[in-house]
Every structure is written in C-alpha cells, then in structure tokens.
Scaffold this motif. Sequence first.
Motif, PDB file in Angstrom:
ATOM      1  N   ASP A 166     -17.562  31.997  53.967  1.00 39.20           N
ATOM      2  CA  ASP A 166     -18.228  31.286  53.019  1.00 39.20           C
ATOM      3  C   ASP A 166     -19.375  30.666  53.549  1.00 39.20           C
ATOM      4  O   ASP A 166     -19.206  29.606  54.194  1.00 39.20           O
ATOM      5  N   ALA A 167     -20.512  31.285  53.344  1.00 37.20           N
ATOM      6  CA  ALA A 167     -21.678  30.962  53.838  1.00 37.20           C
ATOM      7  C   ALA A 167     -22.154  29.173  53.269  1.00 37.20           C
ATOM      8  O   ALA A 167     -22.615  28.482  53.889  1.00 37.20           O
ATOM      9  N   GLY A 168     -21.955  29.247  51.775  1.00 35.12           N
ATOM     10  CA  GLY A 168     -22.090  27.951  51.373  1.00 35.12           C
ATOM     11  C   GLY A 168     -21.215  26.908  51.800  1.00 35.12           C
ATOM     12  O   GLY A 168     -21.763  25.795  52.333  1.00 35.12           O
ATOM     13  N   ALA A 169     -20.062  27.107  52.239  1.00 31.05           N
ATOM     14  CA  ALA A 169     -19.104  25.996  52.897  1.00 31.05           C
ATOM     15  C   ALA A 169     -19.601  25.835  54.250  1.00 31.05           C
ATOM     16  O   ALA A 169     -19.706  24.613  54.678  1.00 31.05           O
ATOM     17  N   ALA A 170     -19.871  27.044  54.956  1.00 27.29           N
ATOM     18  CA  ALA A 170     -20.630  26.660  56.180  1.00 27.29           C
ATOM     19  C   ALA A 170     -21.856  25.777  56.454  1.00 27.29           C
ATOM     20  O   ALA A 170     -22.160  25.173  57.072  1.00 27.29           O
ATOM     21  N   GLY A 171     -22.619  26.140  55.404  1.00 28.19           N
ATOM     22  CA  GLY A 171     -23.947  25.405  55.333  1.00 28.19           C
ATOM     23  C   GLY A 171     -23.712  23.998  54.836  1.00 28.19           C
ATOM     24  O   GLY A 171     -24.350  23.065  55.664  1.00 28.19           O
ATOM     25  N   GLU A 172     -22.861  23.734  53.782  1.00 26.81           N
ATOM     26  CA  GLU A 172     -22.619  22.216  53.575  1.00 26.81           C
ATOM     27  C   GLU A 172     -21.995  21.457  54.848  1.00 26.81           C
ATOM     28  O   GLU A 172     -21.961  20.344  54.922  1.00 26.81           O
ATOM     29  N   ALA A 173     -21.216  22.433  55.770  1.00 35.93           N
ATOM     30  CA  ALA A 173     -20.362  21.873  56.784  1.00 35.93           C
ATOM     31  C   ALA A 173     -21.793  21.418  57.830  1.00 35.93           C
ATOM     32  O   ALA A 173     -21.546  20.287  58.818  1.00 35.93           O
ATOM     33  N   ASP A 174     -22.765  22.197  57.961  1.00 38.19           N
ATOM     34  CA  ASP A 174     -23.746  21.826  58.756  1.00 38.19           C
ATOM     35  C   ASP A 174     -24.711  20.353  58.437  1.00 38.19           C
ATOM     36  O   ASP A 174     -25.441  19.926  58.794  1.00 38.19           O
ATOM     37  N   VAL A 175     -24.628  20.295  56.808  1.00 39.40           N
ATOM     38  CA  VAL A 175     -25.441  19.001  56.393  1.00 39.40           C
ATOM     39  C   VAL A 175     -24.906  17.624  56.699  1.00 39.40           C
ATOM     40  O   VAL A 175     -23.706  17.619  56.628  1.00 39.40           O
ATOM     41  N   ASP A 176     -25.623  16.931  57.318  1.00 41.37           N
ATOM     42  CA  ASP A 176     -25.381  15.486  57.636  1.00 41.37           C
ATOM     43  C   ASP A 176     -25.231  14.563  56.414  1.00 41.37           C
ATOM     44  O   ASP A 176     -26.389  14.335  55.560  1.00 41.37           O
ATOM     45  N   PRO A 177     -23.984  14.187  56.072  1.00 37.10           N
ATOM     46  CA  PRO A 177     -24.046  13.202  54.837  1.00 37.10           C
ATOM     47  C   PRO A 177     -24.876  12.113  54.975  1.00 37.10           C
ATOM     48  O   PRO A 177     -25.309  11.522  53.653  1.00 37.10           O
ATOM     49  N   ILE A 178     -25.239  11.676  56.228  1.00 37.62           N
ATOM     50  CA  ILE A 178     -26.010  10.335  56.195  1.00 37.62           C
ATOM     51  C   ILE A 178     -27.285  10.731  55.828  1.00 37.62           C
ATOM     52  O   ILE A 178     -28.157  10.029  54.865  1.00 37.62           O
ATOM     53  N   GLU A 179     -27.951  11.802  56.053  1.00 42.93           N
ATOM     54  CA  GLU A 179     -29.226  12.466  55.764  1.00 42.93           C
ATOM     55  C   GLU A 179     -29.292  12.508  54.348  1.00 42.93           C
ATOM     56  O   GLU A 179     -30.320  12.245  53.582  1.00 42.93           O
ATOM     57  N   VAL A 180     -28.175  12.912  53.790  1.00 45.28           N
ATOM     58  CA  VAL A 180     -28.164  13.403  52.139  1.00 45.28           C
ATOM     59  C   VAL A 180     -28.166  11.891  51.425  1.00 45.28           C
ATOM     60  O   VAL A 180     -28.905  11.733  50.559  1.00 45.28           O
ATOM     61  N   LEU A 181     -27.565  10.891  51.806  1.00 39.63           N
ATOM     62  CA  LEU A 181     -27.495   9.734  51.396  1.00 39.63           C
ATOM     63  C   LEU A 181     -28.935   9.024  51.564  1.00 39.63           C
ATOM     64  O   LEU A 181     -29.381   8.420  50.617  1.00 39.63           O
ATOM     65  N   LYS A 182     -29.546   9.210  52.569  1.00 41.19           N
ATOM     66  CA  LYS A 182     -31.140   8.506  52.907  1.00 41.19           C
ATOM     67  C   LYS A 182     -32.089   9.287  52.029  1.00 41.19           C
ATOM     68  O   LYS A 182     -32.802   8.593  51.388  1.00 41.19           O
ATOM     69  N   ALA A 183     -31.791  10.641  51.635  1.00 41.46           N
ATOM     70  CA  ALA A 183     -32.563  11.218  50.637  1.00 41.46           C
ATOM     71  C   ALA A 183     -32.493  10.840  49.226  1.00 41.46           C
ATOM     72  O   ALA A 183     -33.443  10.463  48.753  1.00 41.46           O
ATOM     73  N   GLU A 184     -31.198  10.562  49.046  1.00 39.80           N
ATOM     74  CA  GLU A 184     -30.918  10.171  47.765  1.00 39.80           C
ATOM     75  C   GLU A 184     -31.545   8.540  47.467  1.00 39.80           C
ATOM     76  O   GLU A 184     -31.937   8.278  46.529  1.00 39.80           O
ATOM     77  N   ASN A 185     -31.227   7.946  48.427  1.00 38.24           N
ATOM     78  CA  ASN A 185     -31.869   6.568  48.586  1.00 38.24           C
ATOM     79  C   ASN A 185     -33.521   6.551  48.350  1.00 38.24           C
ATOM     80  O   ASN A 185     -33.987   5.630  47.436  1.00 38.24           O
ATOM     81  N   ALA A 186     -33.992   7.343  49.193  1.00 42.03           N
ATOM     82  CA  ALA A 186     -35.489   7.534  49.123  1.00 42.03           C
ATOM     83  C   ALA A 186     -35.794   7.695  47.623  1.00 42.03           C
ATOM     84  O   ALA A 186     -36.860   7.173  47.142  1.00 42.03           O
ATOM     85  N   ASP A 187     -35.298   8.874  47.054  1.00 38.59           N
ATOM     86  CA  ASP A 187     -35.536   9.167  45.778  1.00 38.59           C
ATOM     87  C   ASP A 187     -35.305   7.946  44.753  1.00 38.59           C
ATOM     88  O   ASP A 187     -36.048   7.931  43.773  1.00 38.59           O
ATOM     89  N   LEU A 188     -34.170   7.406  44.546  1.00 41.78           N
ATOM     90  CA  LEU A 188     -34.012   6.208  43.845  1.00 41.78           C
ATOM     91  C   LEU A 188     -34.957   5.048  44.138  1.00 41.78           C
ATOM     92  O   LEU A 188     -35.425   4.475  42.972  1.00 41.78           O
ATOM     93  N   LYS A 189     -35.526   4.772  45.345  1.00 34.52           N
ATOM     94  CA  LYS A 189     -36.342   3.785  45.583  1.00 34.52           C
ATOM     95  C   LYS A 189     -37.805   4.378  44.954  1.00 34.52           C
ATOM     96  O   LYS A 189     -38.316   3.393  44.375  1.00 34.52           O
ATOM     97  N   ASP A 190     -38.335   5.441  45.153  1.00 36.60           N
ATOM     98  CA  ASP A 190     -39.285   5.765  44.591  1.00 36.60           C
ATOM     99  C   ASP A 190     -39.211   5.745  42.973  1.00 36.60           C
ATOM    100  O   ASP A 190     -40.347   5.186  42.467  1.00 36.60           O
ATOM    101  N   ARG A 191     -38.175   6.390  42.446  1.00 38.41           N
ATOM    102  CA  ARG A 191     -38.196   6.054  40.888  1.00 38.41           C
ATOM    103  C   ARG A 191     -38.240   4.679  40.357  1.00 38.41           C
ATOM    104  O   ARG A 191     -38.997   4.268  39.524  1.00 38.41           O
ATOM    105  N   ALA A 192     -37.607   3.797  41.276  1.00 37.44           N
ATOM    106  CA  ALA A 192     -37.616   2.270  40.868  1.00 37.44           C
ATOM    107  C   ALA A 192     -39.060   1.657  40.822  1.00 37.44           C
ATOM    108  O   ALA A 192     -39.348   1.033  40.241  1.00 37.44           O
ATOM    109  N   LEU A 193     -39.632   2.092  41.980  1.00 34.96           N
ATOM    110  CA  LEU A 193     -41.120   1.577  42.193  1.00 34.96           C
ATOM    111  C   LEU A 193     -42.035   2.125  41.258  1.00 34.96           C
ATOM    112  O   LEU A 193     -42.839   1.468  40.582  1.00 34.96           O
ATOM    113  N   ARG A 194     -41.570   3.274  40.799  1.00 40.43           N
ATOM    114  CA  ARG A 194     -42.621   4.007  39.718  1.00 40.43           C
ATOM    115  C   ARG A 194     -42.452   3.161  38.373  1.00 40.43           C
ATOM    116  O   ARG A 194     -43.139   2.937  37.563  1.00 40.43           O
TER     117      ARG A 194
END
Length: 211
Positions: free
Chosen positions: A24-52
């Motif tokens: 399962d390439a997808g599962a392997a890829g997800e296993a390699d993603v750092d959940p902290i980085e995902v949260l940081k990206a989501e936080n940055a996106d939400l912050k950008d939307r709020a500022l706009r």
Amino acid sequence: MSDENKTPADQEPEATGADAPDVDAGAAGEADVDPIEVLKAENADLKDRALRTMAEMENLRRRTEKEIKDTRAYAVSGFARDMLSVSDNLRRALESLPDEVRQSADAGIAALIEGVEMTERELLNQLEKNGVKKLDPAGQKFDPNFHQAMFEVPNTEVPNNTVVQVVQAGYQIGERVLRPAMVGVSKGGPKEAPATPETGAEAGQTVDKSA
C-alpha cells in the motif's frame, strides 16, 4: 515424486508480479508524513484566511465610513445648487442699481436695498454652514478644475493664465465643485517658470478652450 512427474494441478503456481502482495503505497506515504507538519500547514492556512478576512472587513469598514461621510457632506448638493440661483438674482438686483440711485434714495428705498443685502449675506452664511464655500479666484492662476474660462484679456503685466476678471462666482461643497467660477484670463504676459526637480512644479497650464 520428482518435479518432472508432477501434474500441472499438483504444481504450485509461481508468484507473479500481478499476484504478489501489493504494498500500500498510499499507506506507506502517509506513514512517512509528519503529523506535526500537517498541523503546522493547516494552522498557517487558517491564519492566512483569517488575516485576509480581517483585511477585507477593515476595507469594508473604511469604505462604509467614507460613504456615510460623503452622504452627509454632499446630501444638500442639489438644494445648495438651486439656492445659488437665488443668490445670483439678489446680487444682480443690487448691481442693477446705479450709484446715484443709492446715494439719492429715500429712507424707504434705502431700507429695501439694505434688506436685500442682508438677505444675500444670510443666504450665503447658511450655505457656508452646510459646507458650501464661495470661490474668489481673482488674481489666482487659472485652474480648469475650479474655473471655467469665458474669454481672454490681453494683459502684459501679469503672468499668462491669471484670472483677471470674475464673471460669475463659483462654489464648492467639501472637496467637490458645486459650480465652477466663470472667469476671464490674462493673455500676453510673461510665461510661468518651468518645472524644477526641486519643487516638482508644473509648467503653466493652458486655457481650457472647450469650457
């Protein structure tokens, strides 16, 4: 039994690429993603939307305030423009009286003249209280934004495009022209100094012939 004597049914199928266990390439890829980085990206996106959103709301607030301010300032524009014709008629009535008539007028005529003058002054005072300002451009440089050139007057003693005669007074309300002043401008005088890098002054304006 040797391998050669085995029947096809007895032989175990060899694993092929298609039958091999899929990774399962997808599962392997997800296993390699750092959940902290995902949260940081989501936080940055939400912050950008709020500022706009905040910036859009601030711009909307400023536009609304300006529209309300303009509405208050220019609400009487139509009425004030109509009142200018009344002021003009009062002025024409006063100017139509020769000086000798004024000087030899009896008490009744003198009181009438004084009453007309007081009415004109009070009308202009009330207009000024509502933001209407009279333009007195005599001696000023011709400005097509505020003045309407009616004719040219040969005059070598003043710079070109100087207002030397006011045919009809102009008025403005706030920053807008309610009625341009009808003027006569000089012609034949010295030219204005050209623009300099230090002052950034504009060269002399020409008379607006289309006015």
